[in-house]
Design an enzyme around this catalytic site. Structure first.
Site, mmCIF file in Angstrom:
data_model
loop_
_atom_site.group_PDB
_atom_site.id
_atom_site.type_symbol
_atom_site.label_atom_id
_atom_site.label_comp_id
_atom_site.label_asym_id
_atom_site.label_seq_id
_atom_site.Cartn_x
_atom_site.Cartn_y
_atom_site.Cartn_z
ATOM 1 N N TYR A 137 7.896 18.898 12.964
ATOM 2 C CA TYR A 137 6.878 19.926 13.242
ATOM 3 C C TYR A 137 7.547 21.207 13.725
ATOM 4 O O TYR A 137 7.222 22.313 13.278
ATOM 5 C CB TYR A 137 5.914 19.383 14.308
ATOM 6 C CG TYR A 137 4.834 20.336 14.736
ATOM 7 C CD1 TYR A 137 3.712 20.544 13.931
ATOM 8 C CD2 TYR A 137 4.917 21.024 15.942
ATOM 9 C CE1 TYR A 137 2.718 21.416 14.324
ATOM 10 C CE2 TYR A 137 3.926 21.904 16.338
ATOM 11 C CZ TYR A 137 2.818 22.087 15.527
ATOM 12 O OH TYR A 137 1.830 22.957 15.924
ATOM 13 N N LEU A 167 -2.256 23.364 24.490
ATOM 14 C CA LEU A 167 -3.615 23.925 24.554
ATOM 15 C C LEU A 167 -4.639 22.804 24.696
ATOM 16 O O LEU A 167 -4.400 21.677 24.300
ATOM 17 C CB LEU A 167 -3.912 24.706 23.274
ATOM 18 C CG LEU A 167 -2.971 25.863 22.969
ATOM 19 C CD1 LEU A 167 -3.239 26.392 21.562
ATOM 20 C CD2 LEU A 167 -3.141 26.974 23.996
ATOM 21 N N ARG A 210 4.082 19.239 32.106
ATOM 22 C CA ARG A 210 3.554 20.038 30.999
ATOM 23 C C ARG A 210 2.739 21.190 31.578
ATOM 24 O O ARG A 210 2.225 21.119 32.705
ATOM 25 C CB ARG A 210 2.628 19.205 30.087
ATOM 26 C CG ARG A 210 3.319 18.126 29.278
ATOM 27 C CD ARG A 210 4.205 18.676 28.185
ATOM 28 N NE ARG A 210 4.797 17.621 27.371
ATOM 29 C CZ ARG A 210 5.918 16.968 27.665
ATOM 30 N NH1 ARG A 210 6.574 17.252 28.782
ATOM 31 N NH2 ARG A 210 6.385 16.040 26.860
ATOM 32 N N ASP A 273 8.089 9.410 26.618
ATOM 33 C CA ASP A 273 7.777 10.497 27.546
ATOM 34 C C ASP A 273 7.828 11.854 26.854
ATOM 35 O O ASP A 273 7.188 12.808 27.285
ATOM 36 C CB ASP A 273 8.817 10.527 28.682
ATOM 37 C CG ASP A 273 8.337 9.776 29.912
ATOM 38 O OD1 ASP A 273 7.115 9.524 30.017
ATOM 39 O OD2 ASP A 273 9.180 9.456 30.768
HETATM 40 P P1 GDP Z 1 3.946 16.608 23.853
HETATM 41 O O1 GDP Z 1 3.627 17.666 24.885
HETATM 42 O O2 GDP Z 1 4.394 17.179 22.539
HETATM 43 O O3 GDP Z 1 4.927 15.586 24.390
HETATM 44 O O4 GDP Z 1 2.613 15.839 23.454
HETATM 45 P P2 GDP Z 1 1.491 14.956 24.179
HETATM 46 O O5 GDP Z 1 0.430 15.835 24.711
HETATM 47 O O6 GDP Z 1 1.080 13.950 23.151
HETATM 48 O O7 GDP Z 1 2.191 14.166 25.371
HETATM 49 C C1 GDP Z 1 2.513 14.752 26.600
HETATM 50 C C2 GDP Z 1 2.924 13.689 27.607
HETATM 51 O O8 GDP Z 1 1.770 12.945 28.017
HETATM 52 C C3 GDP Z 1 3.953 12.662 27.112
HETATM 53 O O9 GDP Z 1 4.854 12.402 28.176
HETATM 54 C C4 GDP Z 1 3.077 11.430 26.850
HETATM 55 O O10 GDP Z 1 3.792 10.219 26.919
HETATM 56 C C5 GDP Z 1 2.055 11.548 27.980
HETATM 57 N N1 GDP Z 1 0.815 10.774 27.784
HETATM 58 C C6 GDP Z 1 0.286 9.914 28.702
HETATM 59 N N2 GDP Z 1 -0.808 9.318 28.222
HETATM 60 C C7 GDP Z 1 -1.013 9.819 26.968
HETATM 61 C C8 GDP Z 1 -2.016 9.579 25.982
HETATM 62 O O11 GDP Z 1 -2.933 8.771 26.147
HETATM 63 N N3 GDP Z 1 -1.918 10.313 24.832
HETATM 64 C C9 GDP Z 1 -0.902 11.213 24.628
HETATM 65 N N4 GDP Z 1 -0.879 11.907 23.472
HETATM 66 N N5 GDP Z 1 0.059 11.435 25.547
HETATM 67 C C10 GDP Z 1 0.020 10.759 26.712
#
Ligand code: GDP
Length: 314
Positions: A137, A167, A210, A273
Site C-alpha cells: 500500500y 482517520l 497512533r 502490532d
Molecule cells: P495501522 O495503523 O496501519 O497499524 O492499522 P490499524 O488501525 O489496523 O492498527 C493499529 C493498531 O491497533 C495495531 O497495533 C493493531 O494491532 C491494533 N489493534 C487492536 N485491536 C485491533 C482491531 O480490532 N482491529 C485493528 N485493525 N487493529 C487493532
C-alpha cells in the site's frame, strides 16, 4: 476554485470522499461530479480517459483507494498494490491530459520509514525501510506522490499530495476483518456491552501509539489547501494530523468509557502490532494557518452516535 467550478471527488462514498463532499456542499460549491465504482471502474484506463474527456473536471480530489487495516493489508498485498497504482495512475494521467487545474492526491503516513524519528517530518520520505505489514500500500502511495511531483515538473501541472494520519468518523468501515483499529474497537466494545460479554479482545500488545484525526477535520484541511495553496508553496508532500498521539491501550480505555462498557479487556499479542509509533509533524501545515478542531473524545462520541444511528452490521 469558485462556487461553480466543476469538481470531481473520486471515491465519494468512502470515509474521506464523503466528508469532502459534505464540506464542499456546506461551503456552497454547486458543481460536484461523482461516479460510483459500478458506474466507473477507476482501475480501467480507457474508462477513466473517456470520463475525463466528457466531463472535463477543473478540480480533482483523488480520494478513491483500496484501503484497510493491518490484517487486510497483510492478507491482500497484491490487491492493495494493483488497485491503488491503477486508480491513481489513471486519474493523474487523465487529469494531465484533460487540463485539470489542480488535483489533490491523498496519501498516508505509512509512506514513512518504519523506524523514522518521531514526529514524522515530510523530509523523511524514502529515508529507510517501510513497515512490512503495509508495504505494498505504501509503495503505491509513494508512486502517486512521485507521479504528482514528476508531472508538475515535466508538464507544469498543479498536483498536490497530502499525508493524513489515521482517520476515523462517519462512513468508516466497521467490518472487523478489514477495518482500522478505532471503528473495530467501537464495534467490538459496543457488541460486548449489548451481549453482556465478560471481555473484549484487542489485537497486539496495546503498546503501539497512533494519532487519530476526525475525517471532518481532514476534509476541512483538504478543501482549505485546494482553495489557498499550490504545489509551489506546499512542496512534494504535506502532513495532515493533530500532532497528538495515544497508545492503543489508552484508546481502548477511552472507547470503553464512551460506550460505557463494564467488562474486561484482553490483549492478543499473537496479532501484529504494526509500526510502534506514527506521529505526524504538523509544523508545515500549522505555518499555512490550519489546525485540527475536533478533540479525540468528542470525535469518538460523535462517531459512536453515528454508528448506533446507522446500526451498521448489527
Ligand atoms: P495501522 O495503523 O496501519 O497499524 O492499522 P490499524 O488501525 O489496523 O492498527 C493499529 C493498531 O491497533 C495495531 O497495533 C493493531 O494491532 C491494533 N489493534 C487492536 N485491536 C485491533 C482491531 O480490532 N482491529 C485493528 N485493525 N487493529 C487493532
Amino acid at each position: 476554485m469558485n462556487k461553480s467550478s466543476k469538481i470531481y471527488v473520486a471515491g465519494h462514498n468512502g470515509l474521506v470522499g464523503s466528508a469532502i463532499i459534505r464540506k464542499l456542499e456546506s461551503k456552497g460549491y454547486q458543481n460536484i461530479v461523482k461516479r460510483t465504482s459500478q458506474e466507473l471502474d477507476l482501475r480501467k484506463q480507457a474508462a477513466v480517459e473517456y470520463f475525463f474527456e466528457n466531463e472535463k473536471p477543473e478540480y480533482v480530489f483523488l480520494a478513491a483507494a483500496k484501503v484497510g487495516g493491518i490484517l487486510a493489508n497483510a492478507k491482500n498485498p497484491g490487491e492493495f498494490l494493483y488497485d491503488n497504482v491503477m486508480i491513481q495512475t489513471n486519474i493523474i494521467e487523465a487529469s494531465k491530459n484533460f487540463g485539470v487545474k489542480k488535483l489533490l492526491f491523498l496519501g498516508s503516513t505509512c509512506i514513512y520509514p518504519k523506524m523514522a524519528p518521531q514526529p514524522l517530518k515530510e523530509e523523511y520520505l524514502l529515508t529507510g525501510e517501510l513497515e512490512p505489514t503495509n508495504e505494498p500500500y505504501a509503495i503505491a502511495k509513494i508512486t502517486g506522490i512521485k507521479m504528482c511531483k514528476s508531472y508538475n515538473e515535466q508538464y507544469g501541472t498543479n498536483f498536490i499530495s497530502v499525508m493524513p494520519t489515521n482517520l476515523y468518523g462517519p462512513n468508516d468501515n466497521f467490518d472487523l476483518k478489514t477495518s482500522h483499529v478505532l471503528p473495530a474497537l467501537l464495534r467490538k466494545v459496543h457488541e460486548a456491552k449489548l451481549n453482556n460479554s465478560p471481555y473484549v479482545e484487542v489485537w497486539g500488545t496495546g503498546h503501539p501509539f497512533r494519532e487519530f484525526l476526525h475525517v471532518d477535520d481532514m476534509a476541512d484541511a483538504c478543501v482549505y489547501l485546494m482553495e489557498n495553496y499550490s504545489y509551489k508553496e506546499i512542496g512534494e508532500i504535506i502532513n495532515i494530523g493533530t500532532g497528538e498521539e495515544i497508545s492503543i491501550k489508552d484508546l481502548v480505555d477511552l472507547i470503553v468509557s464512551v460506550v460505557n462498557y463494564r467488562g474486561d479487556i484482553k490483549f492478543d499479542p499473537l496479532k501484529p502490532d504494526g509500526t510502534p509509533r506514527k506521529l505526524t509533524d504538523i509544523q508545515k501545515l500549522n505555518k499555512l494557518n490550519w489546525k485540527s478542531r475536533i478533540s479525540l473524545k468528542k470525535g469518538i462520541e460523535e462517531t459512536y452516535e453515528w454508528y448506533i444511528r446507522e446500526k451498521k452490521y448489527e
